[in-house]
Design a protein around this motif. Sequence first.
Motif, PDB file in Angstrom:
ATOM      1  N   VAL A   1      26.042  71.699 -11.914  1.00  0.00           N
ATOM      2  CA  VAL A   1      27.177  71.764 -12.802  1.00  0.00           C
ATOM      3  C   VAL A   1      28.588  71.920 -12.118  1.00  0.00           C
ATOM      4  CG1 VAL A   1      27.993  73.199 -14.724  1.00  0.00           C
ATOM      5  CG2 VAL A   1      25.611  72.950 -14.421  1.00  0.00           C
ATOM      6  N   ILE A   2      29.311  70.915 -12.257  1.00  0.00           N
ATOM      7  CA  ILE A   2      30.706  71.002 -11.603  1.00  0.00           C
ATOM      8  C   ILE A   2      31.828  70.919 -12.767  1.00  0.00           C
ATOM      9  CG2 ILE A   2      32.475  70.027 -10.107  1.00  0.00           C
ATOM     10  CD1 ILE A   2      29.923  69.240  -8.473  1.00  0.00           C
ATOM     11  N   ASP A   3      32.768  71.801 -12.993  1.00  0.00           N
ATOM     12  CA  ASP A   3      33.756  71.713 -13.812  1.00  0.00           C
ATOM     13  C   ASP A   3      32.940  71.470 -15.603  1.00  0.00           C
ATOM     14  OD1 ASP A   3      35.805  72.144 -11.977  1.00  0.00           O
ATOM     15  OD2 ASP A   3      35.865  70.150 -11.698  1.00  0.00           O
ATOM     16  N   GLN A   4      31.937  72.070 -15.796  1.00  0.00           N
ATOM     17  CA  GLN A   4      31.334  71.833 -17.232  1.00  0.00           C
ATOM     18  C   GLN A   4      30.671  70.533 -17.145  1.00  0.00           C
ATOM     19  OE1 GLN A   4      31.118  75.174 -17.605  1.00  0.00           O
ATOM     20  NE2 GLN A   4      31.401  75.223 -19.793  1.00  0.00           N
ATOM     21  N   GLN A   5      30.441  69.708 -16.235  1.00  0.00           N
ATOM     22  CA  GLN A   5      29.739  68.593 -16.254  1.00  0.00           C
ATOM     23  C   GLN A   5      28.485  68.745 -15.608  1.00  0.00           C
ATOM     24  OE1 GLN A   5      30.412  65.470 -17.451  1.00  0.00           O
ATOM     25  NE2 GLN A   5      32.301  66.706 -18.424  1.00  0.00           N
ATOM     26  N   LEU A   6      27.433  68.559 -16.353  1.00  0.00           N
ATOM     27  CA  LEU A   6      25.950  68.812 -15.857  1.00  0.00           C
ATOM     28  C   LEU A   6      25.336  67.479 -15.400  1.00  0.00           C
ATOM     29  CD1 LEU A   6      23.471  70.330 -16.158  1.00  0.00           C
ATOM     30  CD2 LEU A   6      22.911  69.598 -18.128  1.00  0.00           C
ATOM     31  N   SER A   7      24.943  67.484 -14.117  1.00  0.00           N
ATOM     32  CA  SER A   7      24.313  66.272 -13.408  1.00  0.00           C
ATOM     33  C   SER A   7      22.989  66.619 -13.088  1.00  0.00           C
ATOM     34  CB  SER A   7      25.234  66.015 -12.075  1.00  0.00           C
ATOM     35  OG  SER A   7      24.528  64.782 -11.551  1.00  0.00           O
ATOM     36  N   ILE A   8      22.052  65.647 -13.375  1.00  0.00           N
ATOM     37  CA  ILE A   8      20.683  65.912 -13.271  1.00  0.00           C
ATOM     38  C   ILE A   8      19.735  64.540 -12.633  1.00  0.00           C
ATOM     39  CG2 ILE A   8      18.080  66.253 -14.258  1.00  0.00           C
ATOM     40  CD1 ILE A   8      19.744  67.297 -16.685  1.00  0.00           C
ATOM     41  N   HIS A   9      18.958  64.856 -11.639  1.00  0.00           N
ATOM     42  CA  HIS A   9      18.424  63.784 -11.195  1.00  0.00           C
ATOM     43  C   HIS A   9      16.755  64.319 -10.736  1.00  0.00           C
ATOM     44  CE1 HIS A   9      19.881  66.182  -7.514  1.00  0.00           C
ATOM     45  NE2 HIS A   9      18.935  65.484  -6.752  1.00  0.00           N
ATOM     46  N   ILE A  10      16.047  63.494 -10.258  1.00  0.00           N
ATOM     47  CA  ILE A  10      14.575  63.833  -9.932  1.00  0.00           C
ATOM     48  C   ILE A  10      14.354  63.620  -8.227  1.00  0.00           C
ATOM     49  CG2 ILE A  10      12.289  63.302  -9.873  1.00  0.00           C
ATOM     50  CD1 ILE A  10      12.435  62.547 -12.982  1.00  0.00           C
ATOM     51  N   PHE A  11      14.094  64.675  -7.589  1.00  0.00           N
ATOM     52  CA  PHE A  11      14.152  64.481  -6.219  1.00  0.00           C
ATOM     53  C   PHE A  11      12.742  64.466  -5.545  1.00  0.00           C
ATOM     54  CE2 PHE A  11      14.297  66.708  -1.841  1.00  0.00           C
ATOM     55  CZ  PHE A  11      15.323  66.051  -1.438  1.00  0.00           C
ATOM     56  N   ASP A  12      12.516  63.635  -4.630  1.00  0.00           N
ATOM     57  CA  ASP A  12      10.980  63.628  -3.933  1.00  0.00           C
ATOM     58  C   ASP A  12      10.958  64.607  -2.863  1.00  0.00           C
ATOM     59  OD1 ASP A  12       8.720  62.851  -2.564  1.00  0.00           O
ATOM     60  OD2 ASP A  12       9.218  60.398  -3.115  1.00  0.00           O
ATOM     61  N   LEU A  13      10.481  65.661  -3.226  1.00  0.00           N
ATOM     62  CA  LEU A  13       9.953  66.635  -1.847  1.00  0.00           C
ATOM     63  C   LEU A  13       9.139  66.142  -0.904  1.00  0.00           C
ATOM     64  CD1 LEU A  13       9.167  69.709  -4.515  1.00  0.00           C
ATOM     65  CD2 LEU A  13      11.298  69.340  -3.194  1.00  0.00           C
ATOM     66  N   THR A  14       8.487  65.188  -1.048  1.00  0.00           N
ATOM     67  CA  THR A  14       7.583  64.721  -0.169  1.00  0.00           C
ATOM     68  C   THR A  14       8.234  63.852   1.119  1.00  0.00           C
ATOM     69  OG1 THR A  14       5.496  64.368  -1.683  1.00  0.00           O
ATOM     70  CG2 THR A  14       5.371  63.162   0.533  1.00  0.00           C
ATOM     71  N   THR A  15       9.407  62.914   0.513  1.00  0.00           N
ATOM     72  CA  THR A  15       9.868  62.156   1.406  1.00  0.00           C
ATOM     73  C   THR A  15      11.549  63.093   1.812  1.00  0.00           C
ATOM     74  OG1 THR A  15      11.195  61.188  -0.462  1.00  0.00           O
ATOM     75  CG2 THR A  15       9.157  60.117   0.590  1.00  0.00           C
ATOM     76  N   ASN A  16      11.818  63.719   0.972  1.00  0.00           N
ATOM     77  CA  ASN A  16      13.052  64.688   0.982  1.00  0.00           C
ATOM     78  C   ASN A  16      14.393  63.563   0.702  1.00  0.00           C
ATOM     79  OD1 ASN A  16      14.072  67.146   1.436  1.00  0.00           O
ATOM     80  ND2 ASN A  16      14.694  66.891   3.547  1.00  0.00           N
ATOM     81  N   LEU A  17      13.785  62.735  -0.267  1.00  0.00           N
ATOM     82  CA  LEU A  17      15.149  61.825  -0.504  1.00  0.00           C
ATOM     83  C   LEU A  17      15.005  61.846  -2.296  1.00  0.00           C
ATOM     84  CD1 LEU A  17      14.161  58.823   1.381  1.00  0.00           C
ATOM     85  CD2 LEU A  17      16.085  60.363   1.961  1.00  0.00           C
ATOM     86  N   ALA A  18      16.177  61.534  -2.636  1.00  0.00           N
ATOM     87  CA  ALA A  18      16.421  61.397  -4.285  1.00  0.00           C
ATOM     88  C   ALA A  18      15.425  60.415  -4.627  1.00  0.00           C
ATOM     89  CB  ALA A  18      17.867  61.367  -4.590  1.00  0.00           C
ATOM     90  N   ALA A  19      14.694  60.454  -5.732  1.00  0.00           N
ATOM     91  CA  ALA A  19      13.974  59.503  -6.300  1.00  0.00           C
ATOM     92  C   ALA A  19      14.552  58.845  -7.660  1.00  0.00           C
ATOM     93  CB  ALA A  19      12.564  60.102  -6.960  1.00  0.00           C
ATOM     94  N   THR A  20      15.703  59.449  -8.212  1.00  0.00           N
ATOM     95  CA  THR A  20      16.275  58.646  -9.077  1.00  0.00           C
ATOM     96  C   THR A  20      17.812  59.021  -8.954  1.00  0.00           C
ATOM     97  OG1 THR A  20      16.241  60.589 -10.730  1.00  0.00           O
ATOM     98  CG2 THR A  20      14.428  59.031 -10.831  1.00  0.00           C
ATOM     99  N   PRO A  21      18.682  58.217  -9.533  1.00  0.00           N
ATOM    100  CA  PRO A  21      20.191  58.418  -9.453  1.00  0.00           C
ATOM    101  C   PRO A  21      20.479  59.505 -10.389  1.00  0.00           C
ATOM    102  CG  PRO A  21      19.712  56.379 -10.541  1.00  0.00           C
ATOM    103  CD  PRO A  21      18.472  56.637  -9.917  1.00  0.00           C
ATOM    104  N   SER A  22      21.597  60.132 -10.189  1.00  0.00           N
ATOM    105  CA  SER A  22      21.931  61.237 -10.928  1.00  0.00           C
ATOM    106  C   SER A  22      22.546  60.889 -12.356  1.00  0.00           C
ATOM    107  CB  SER A  22      23.055  62.077 -10.336  1.00  0.00           C
ATOM    108  OG  SER A  22      22.653  62.768  -9.249  1.00  0.00           O
ATOM    109  N   VAL A  23      22.240  61.457 -13.356  1.00  0.00           N
ATOM    110  CA  VAL A  23      22.819  61.122 -14.995  1.00  0.00           C
ATOM    111  C   VAL A  23      23.463  62.216 -15.379  1.00  0.00           C
ATOM    112  CG1 VAL A  23      22.212  60.477 -17.136  1.00  0.00           C
ATOM    113  CG2 VAL A  23      20.734  59.777 -15.126  1.00  0.00           C
ATOM    114  N   GLN A  24      24.483  62.025 -15.968  1.00  0.00           N
ATOM    115  CA  GLN A  24      25.319  63.013 -16.704  1.00  0.00           C
ATOM    116  C   GLN A  24      24.869  62.888 -18.277  1.00  0.00           C
ATOM    117  OE1 GLN A  24      29.270  62.297 -15.420  1.00  0.00           O
ATOM    118  NE2 GLN A  24      29.060  63.932 -14.005  1.00  0.00           N
ATOM    119  N   PRO A  25      24.156  63.872 -18.700  1.00  0.00           N
ATOM    120  CA  PRO A  25      23.724  63.824 -20.111  1.00  0.00           C
ATOM    121  C   PRO A  25      24.677  64.333 -20.956  1.00  0.00           C
ATOM    122  CG  PRO A  25      22.443  65.639 -18.880  1.00  0.00           C
ATOM    123  CD  PRO A  25      23.377  64.988 -17.961  1.00  0.00           C
TER     124      PRO A  25
END
Length: 162
Positions: free
Chosen positions: A120-144
């Motif tokens: 959360v930055i400046d009242q903007q929420l950003s969500i993504h799914i992270f792959d703990l196995t590869t230590n990489l983002a599995a999806t791009p971030s989305v601002q709902p």
Amino acid sequence: MKLLVCGVSVLLVCGCNSVNQQAVNSFIDAGNASIQGSTSLKGSGLFPRKQMYWVAKIDGEAVKAPGYFRAYALSPGQRSVVAGGGLFQGHLGSHDTLGGEAEFSLEAKPGHKYEVRGDVIDQQLSIHIFDLTTNLAATPSVQPAVHAEKHKDPILILIPVL
């Protein structure tokens, strides 16, 4: 009622993120992937700031007991995951909440562990799914779209009675 609100607030601020690793391992051993929520605690004392992220739906079905400390099995293949995120931020005598949900398309790989994360930055929420196995983002971030509220709480001052 005020005691209940204070109790829930304390649990939100002080709660732990203890995902059941035995359940995660059983999902992996069965040839599935796992997905779980996460928390982030910033600030301290009189100014707590807790961010929470959770799984709300998998393939259009609501999960049984949503929570940021729960893990769920994901069958391998293309999956639709609705993930939520929220912020609890306290101040002297008031607190702010912010929350929202976003839908993700995830290619679940057998044996992988995924985690819902965000910021959360400046009242903007950003969500993504992270792959703990590869230590990489599995999806791009989305601002709902978010729902935000400001609450004024009474300040409780204990005065000893003589």
